[in-house]
Every structure is written in structure tokens, then in C-alpha cells.
Design an enzyme around this catalytic site. Structure first.
Site, mmCIF file in Angstrom:
data_model
loop_
_atom_site.group_PDB
_atom_site.id
_atom_site.type_symbol
_atom_site.label_atom_id
_atom_site.label_comp_id
_atom_site.label_asym_id
_atom_site.label_seq_id
_atom_site.Cartn_x
_atom_site.Cartn_y
_atom_site.Cartn_z
ATOM 1 N N ARG A 1 21.110 60.376 55.859
ATOM 2 C CA ARG A 1 20.774 59.367 54.849
ATOM 3 C C ARG A 1 19.736 58.356 55.297
ATOM 4 O O ARG A 1 19.382 57.466 54.547
ATOM 5 C CB ARG A 1 22.038 58.650 54.395
ATOM 6 C CG ARG A 1 22.914 59.590 53.632
ATOM 7 C CD ARG A 1 23.962 58.870 52.878
ATOM 8 N NE ARG A 1 25.007 59.810 52.498
ATOM 9 C CZ ARG A 1 26.176 59.469 52.017
ATOM 10 N NH1 ARG A 1 26.482 58.208 51.877
ATOM 11 N NH2 ARG A 1 27.047 60.371 51.682
ATOM 12 N N LYS B 1 29.556 47.967 66.619
ATOM 13 C CA LYS B 1 29.186 49.345 66.280
ATOM 14 C C LYS B 1 27.805 49.698 66.825
ATOM 15 O O LYS B 1 27.272 50.760 66.517
ATOM 16 C CB LYS B 1 29.173 49.536 64.758
ATOM 17 C CG LYS B 1 30.492 49.259 64.063
ATOM 18 C CD LYS B 1 30.374 49.595 62.575
ATOM 19 C CE LYS B 1 31.280 48.741 61.730
ATOM 20 N NZ LYS B 1 31.044 48.928 60.295
ATOM 21 N N PRO C 1 30.439 56.341 61.489
ATOM 22 C CA PRO C 1 30.734 55.822 62.809
ATOM 23 C C PRO C 1 31.156 54.356 62.774
ATOM 24 O O PRO C 1 30.405 53.498 62.324
ATOM 25 C CB PRO C 1 29.418 55.992 63.577
ATOM 26 C CG PRO C 1 28.391 56.384 62.588
ATOM 27 C CD PRO C 1 29.043 56.737 61.330
ATOM 28 N N GLU C 2 32.353 54.108 63.222
ATOM 29 C CA GLU C 2 32.821 52.745 63.429
ATOM 30 C C GLU C 2 33.079 52.632 64.937
ATOM 31 O O GLU C 2 32.659 53.507 65.685
ATOM 32 C CB GLU C 2 34.093 52.492 62.600
ATOM 33 C CG GLU C 2 33.847 52.698 61.105
ATOM 34 C CD GLU C 2 35.064 52.459 60.225
ATOM 35 O OE1 GLU C 2 35.883 51.609 60.586
ATOM 36 O OE2 GLU C 2 35.179 53.134 59.190
ATOM 37 N N ARG D 1 33.201 48.886 47.968
ATOM 38 C CA ARG D 1 33.803 49.827 48.914
ATOM 39 C C ARG D 1 35.104 50.381 48.372
ATOM 40 O O ARG D 1 35.957 49.621 47.900
ATOM 41 C CB ARG D 1 34.119 49.147 50.256
ATOM 42 C CG ARG D 1 32.991 48.400 50.848
ATOM 43 C CD ARG D 1 32.054 49.299 51.621
ATOM 44 N NE ARG D 1 30.863 48.591 51.996
ATOM 45 C CZ ARG D 1 29.764 48.578 51.254
ATOM 46 N NH1 ARG D 1 29.724 49.220 50.111
ATOM 47 N NH2 ARG D 1 28.702 47.928 51.657
#
Length: 461
Positions: A109, A56, A2-3, A259
Site C-alpha cells: 500500500r 513501532k 505491524p505493531e 477504526r
DNA sequence: AAGACGTCCTGCGTGC
DNA sequence: TGCACGCAGGACGTCT
């Protein structure tokens, strides 16, 4: 993940589903999600009066100035169901019972976090006080002022929530592709118009994604009943090794501060990076030399590995990592005998070395992103470099010719070395950018490589 | 001070 | 087919 667009979608869905409903109870299954002294008990018997987004973060305003602040991180999901779920999934972090229905918070997670505040000053307290404006609210001058004195690569700055918020890994890659900027260009090297472009591209892309309900990537989905479709609009993210929709170059992938970073080398103004591989004695170095003569930088893996073995830090890391093998300190003879006697050790050891060299190539390519580079790497496939350097040249030569070359070079254990070589499968041969059959004729080789170099130049235009 | 690395956590891909 | 291993990843903490 989710951004901003996904959180915005969650917000819009929740506003439809739960605004005006009252929380009647809760169960907290994953206690560590709570980041404040105040817990979910504060929310009981309060009505949900508003839902907001900040960067966010998702904010749930309740009656009597009780406010929940949520960050979904990687896989946090909030689903509203009218009926109770009988068997809660393992990923459930908490459940809010409502006067009509239930709000389930799932998070495989367990990275998501939840804050509960009493009072209306929660915007001036961490975490929200540390969050910068999102691209829709950002002032161009302020952002440019931050960027121009920031020495980090632009992608890192773009994902730094303190400066501008809402952008994570996926959208950062997409935004930089959209404004034709390398993810590796330093903030200090950006001009005002670049920063303006970044903000405008960010707005355009985020807006489009919000329209489409965000992205549904891997396990991420914004609500139980709807999946977004922005994933179909992605131009570079998750497309390493595939052709750029715009120019047909192969999308490359590097690792930037941990990343995965995908980009189009041509559209985003990078130099050419070509890997050079092939069996021992095939003449890779002669080919590399011709590239060097044409202005290419050379990254020579064999040479690099030799340098590593001279480095005390590297040796002590190996001693630590394989301490049962190198009890009396690192020793090449011990290494060799263990390599031949234990295939599992060989695998582990080589993987470690490949990993190490891959990291080193990665930083070299980032540091020199605008230059043309030839990477001479005998074990290109074993080191798993295909996404980092999708274009590879395969150098081949007849076994007899190679044998003679190795003798000339004074190479020891030639038979063993040749025996260890694996045959290349069809696919690897087919996917090669070019194949050079090097029979030993210097003029032929020179001409062939020159041809390749001018082909690359032509392609770049 | 800024940058590198560790931490949290689990599903999944890889490779034998 | 299964098992062991290691990686990804947002944000923050820690160490140098």
C-alpha cells in the site's frame, strides 16, 4: 499490520541476518518513501552495526553515525535474501545490496516511510522525538496523568503514539478485552487502577505475542521464512459475530474514529443492544414499546430517516452526491420516479442512506455504550448491521393481519409496498436471536417480549 | 483547542 | 464470469 510485537520480530530477525553486513548499493523504486533530504546514498559502504526498535519504528544504525529510521505502517515488510530476486514484485519500495545478500523492502500500500539521519541526534528530531514510551518503558504515573485529562475514548488514547507507543488497532482491542474495559470509556472516567491494568495487560499481551513471533494477519508477515502465530491467540479482533471464548456472548463491532473496533459486550461491561426487524406491518413498534417500558433506549430508524430529510445539511449532501438527478434541488417526486425507473440509482441511493444511518447508529451506540438499547430497523439486513448488532429479533405476522394493520394506519400504496418485500432466507431466520410471531393478541405479545427481556437479563449475569 | 475529515495506496469483498 | 465500486487503515496535515 505491524505493531510493536511484529516490529520487534522484524528487529530480531534482522539482527540475526544482517548485523555486520555492509551495504554496497541500493535501488529506490518508490521515491516517496523517503521523508528526509538525505537519501539512501548515505548508507552505501556503511556496515550495519545495530538494529533497534522505538515504538513501532525500526532503527538501523550504520557506521559513521548514519541512521535509518523506518516505519512499516500497514504492510511494510523487510526480507533478507541471500540470492537476488530476478523479477521484483510491484510492491518493492527499495532494495539494499549487501556484501552478502540483499535486503528487500516490500510495501503493497506504499504507506511506509523511511528517514535517513547523519549524526546521533535523530532521537531528538521528528519522528522519534514525538513518540512516547512503549508499555515496557512507560511510567504508570505519567501515563495516568495523560489519560485522566484526555476526553477521548480510551481506545483512541491507547493508539495515540505520542502518549504510549507500539499499540495499534489489533492489540488495542485485545488489551481492552483483557482488562475488561470498554473501548468507548473516556480517559477522564478512568481510575488509576484502570490505567495500571491497561499497562500491565499491554505488557502481558505484547510479551506473549513477541514470544510467538507476532501475528501473521492477512498479508502481513514479519520475515520471509517465519510467520508468527499470535493471530491464533486473538480473543476479539476479527471475531465480530462470533462467540466470546470467555462468556459466549456474541462479539460486536463498531467503528471508532475510522477504526474497526471489536469487543465483548458482556466482558467489557456494555449495555444490551438488540436489533428489531421484520416486514412492514408486523408490529415492530409495539414490540419496541415494550422494551422501552422496561428501560431500554429506542433508536427508531424510520423516525431518524424522516429527521434526516428535515435537515438542510443532509439534503445538500444528497444534492451534491446525486447532482445529475437533483439538478433543480432535492425533490421527493423526482426521487420516487427515479427510484422506480432506475434500479442502479435505487441501489446507489439506498446504499448511501443505509451508510448514513449506519454511521448514525454507530455513534449513538458508542455514546450510550453502557445503556440497554433497542434498535428498530426494518431493513436490518440491507443496511449490513449484523456485525454491529449481532443479536436481532425477527417480528413476523400473517400477511392478512399486516394488510389490515396497514389499512388501519392509513398507509398508502400498500400493494406496492408489500410487493417490494423480499422473502427472508432460511439462514436469516435461523440466526435470529428470537422470533416473535405477532398475531395481534396484545397480552400474548407482552408476555413473549417480557420473557425475552428476562432471558437477556439472566444471560447478562 | 480539539475534533472531524482528507490524504496517501492497493487488494479485496460485494453486488449486480 | 467479470466489472465497477468502495472500503480499510497509521499517522499526519488541514480545516473549522
Amino acid at each position: 499490520m505491524p505493531e510493536l510485537p511484529e516490529v520487534e520480530t522484524v528487529k530480531n530477525t534482522l539482527i540475526k541476518d544482517v548485523l555486520g553486513k555492509r551495504i554496497t548499493g541500493f535501488s529506490l523504486l518508490y521515491k516517496r518513501i523517503m521523508q528526509t533530504e538525505l537519501g539512501l546514498e548515505e548508507t552505501v559502504n556503511k556496515t550495519i552495526i545495530d538494529i533497534k526498535r522505538h515504538g513501532k519504528f525500526l532503527i538501523i544504525n550504520l557506521e559513521d553515525n548514519v541512521n535509518m529510521v523506518l516505519h512499516l505502517r500497514m504492510e511494510g515488510k523487510i526480507f533478507y535474501f541471500k540470492e537476488e530476486i530476478k523479477e521484483l514484485p510491484k510492491s518493492t519500495s527499495f532494495v539494499l545490496n549487501l556484501d552478502q545478500g540483499y535486503l528487500y523492502f516490500f510495501d503493497t500500500r506504499k504507506f511506509a516511510v523511511c528517514y535517513v539521519f547523519k549524526g546521533d541526534d535523530y532521537f531528538s528530531l521528528p519522528p522519534l522525538s514525538l513518540v512516547g514510551p512503549d508499555p515496557f518503558l512507560a511510567k504508570k504515573e505519567d501515563i495516568y496523568n495523560s489519560y485522566k485529562k484526555d476526553k477521548r475514548p480510551v481506545k483512541e488514547i491507547l493508539m495515540d503514539q505520542h502518549i504510549m507507543s507500539g499499540i495499534g488497532n489489533i492489540y488495542a482491542d485485545e488489551i481492552l478485552f483483557s482488562c475488561a474495559l470498554s473501548p468507548f470509556i473516556l480517559g477522564t472516567n478512568l481510575e488509576e487502577k484502570d490505567v495500571e491494568n491497561i499497562i500491565l495487560s499491554a505488557q502481558k499481551i505484547l510479551r506473549k505475542s513477541i514470544e510467538l513471533g507476532g501475528s501473521t494477519v492477512k498479508s502481513y508477515q514479519s520475515s520471509a521464512n517465519h510467520s508468527g502465530s499470535f493471530q491464533d491467540e486473538l480473543k476479539v479482533y476479527g471475531r465480530a459475530g462470533e462467540k466470546c471464548f470467555n462468556c459466549s456472548s456474541l462479539i460486536e463491532k463498531r467503528s471508532l474514529s475510522g477504526r474497526g473496533t471489536s469487543f465483548c459486550p458482556k466482558c467489557q461491561k456494555h449495555g444490551n443492544v438488540i436489533a428489531l426487524t421484520g416486514s412492514i406491518g408486523s408490529g415492530k413498534s409495539s414490540v419496541a414499546q415494550i422494551f422501552v417500558n422496561h428501560g431500554y433506549l429506542l433508536y427508531d430508524c424510520d423516525k431518524k430517516v424522516k429527521e434526516f430529510y428535515q435537515d438542510k445539511k443532509f439534503i445538500s449532501e444528497i444534492e451534491k452526491k446525486f447532482k445529475d438527478v437533483f439538478k433543480g434541488g432535492f425533490n421527493k417526486d423526482v426521487l420516487l420516479s427515479k427510484m422506480t425507473s432506475s434500479p442502479s440509482f435505487r441501489r446507489k441511493y439506498e446504499n448511501y442512506i443505509f451508510h448514513y444511518i449506519k454511521e448514525d447508529i454507530n455513534s449513538y451506540l458508542i455514546e450510550n455504550y453502557s445503556k440497554n438499547i433497542i434498535v428498530e430497523v426494518p431493513r436490518f439486513f440491507d443496511a449490513n448491521l449484523k456485525l454491529m448488532i449481532p443479536r436481532y429479533i425477527l417480528v413476523r405476522a400473517d400477511k392478512k393481519i399486516r394488510y389490515n394493520r396497514l389499512i388501519k394506519r392509513g398507509q398508502k400504496n400498500i400493494d406496492e409496498m408489500l410487493k417490494l418485500e423480499k422473502d427472508l432466507d432460511k439462514k436469516k431466520i435461523e440466526q435470529a436471536f428470537f422470533i416473535i410471531d405477532n398475531d395481534g393478541d396484545k397480552i400474548n405479545l407482552e408476555n413473549k417480549v417480557k420473557e425475552i427481556i428476562s432471558y437477556i437479563e439472566e444471560e447478562k449475569k
